[in-house]
Scaffold this active site. Structure first.
Site, short mmCIF file in Angstrom:
data_model
loop_
_atom_site.label_atom_id
_atom_site.label_comp_id
_atom_site.label_asym_id
_atom_site.label_seq_id
_atom_site.Cartn_x
_atom_site.Cartn_y
_atom_site.Cartn_z
N GLY A 240 0.79 -1.23 0.00
CA GLY A 240 0.00 0.00 0.00
C GLY A 240 0.82 1.28 0.00
N HIS B 38 -14.17 10.69 -16.08
CA HIS B 38 -13.62 10.86 -17.43
C HIS B 38 -12.41 11.80 -17.45
CE1 HIS B 38 -15.12 15.00 -17.96
NE2 HIS B 38 -16.14 14.60 -17.20
N HIS C 62 -2.00 6.17 -5.14
CA HIS C 62 -2.92 5.32 -4.38
C HIS C 62 -4.18 6.13 -4.10
CE1 HIS C 62 -3.53 2.40 -0.72
NE2 HIS C 62 -4.65 2.61 -1.39
#
Length: 204
Positions: A65, A129, A138
């Protein structure tokens, strides 16, 4: 149906979610490498220290992570990389992405979004978009990136944060959980709150 063998670099909490995503796809995960763990995870053996000669034809995912640690481990990994895309995610056929990415449960990636390499789009995150996510980003669970948002390399966007359309979060910046970003965030800045305000800068 599995097409090749896969190894994971990482055996901690994030690796559990990534492994679950791979197993639900029926992928042939053959080993996890992390010197902190032994035994097995969901029936997959944990092999300790990374072995670059283990199953050299296998594909790899660095399931860590921390963006900084993930980048370092990627640089030390000799296996070729693959993407993890959970079957519950919705990824536009008009979006593009690099390699080594982890697109996890319930995520949505819309048309003309551009995802770099070794990016995590975590549980239930939304990438609308024309967003651009550079390498090692992340986006934590529940993040909402509205249209035309740009996220610089290594930035961390905390759980439940919202970034309004057209804004940029700089490289290696951090946006705290639950923040609402209405202005651009510079490189290395740490911003928290609604609206998000810069509280400090990380060292480059």
């Amino acid at each position: 149906m599995a097409t090749h063998k896969i190894i994971l670099q990482g055996g901690g909490e994030h690796a559990r979610v990534v492994l679950d995503s791979l197993l639900v796809q029926g992928e042939n995960v053959v080993a996890l490498f992390d010197p902190k763990y032994a035994g097995d995870l969901f029936g997959i053996p944990q092999q300790g220290q990374y072995d670059p000669d283990f199953e050299p034809s296998a594909k790899a995912v660095v399931a860590i992570g921390s963006n900084l640690i993930r980048k370092r481990v990627v640089s030390q990994t000799r296996h070729q990389f693959t993407n993890v895309i959970h079957p519950s995610s919705i990824v536009s056929t008009f979006a593009t992405m690099g390699i080594g990415n982890m697109i996890l449960q319930g995520t949505i990636i819309q048309a003309q979004a551009r995802i770099g390499n070794h990016v995590i789009i975590n549980t239930g995150a939304r990438v609308d978009h024309d967003c651009i996510l550079d390498d090692y980003v992340h986006a934590a669970p529940g993040v909402i990136l509205c249209g035309c948002v740009t996220i610089g390399e290594g930035a961390f966007i905390g759980a439940g944060s919202v970034i309004i359309p057209g804004k940029r979060v700089g490289a290696w910046a951090t946006v705290g959980a639950g923040s609402v970003v209405i202005n651009d965030i510079p490189d290395f800045a740490v911003a928290v709150g609604n609206p998000a305000k810069i509280i400090k800068y990380n060292k480059p």
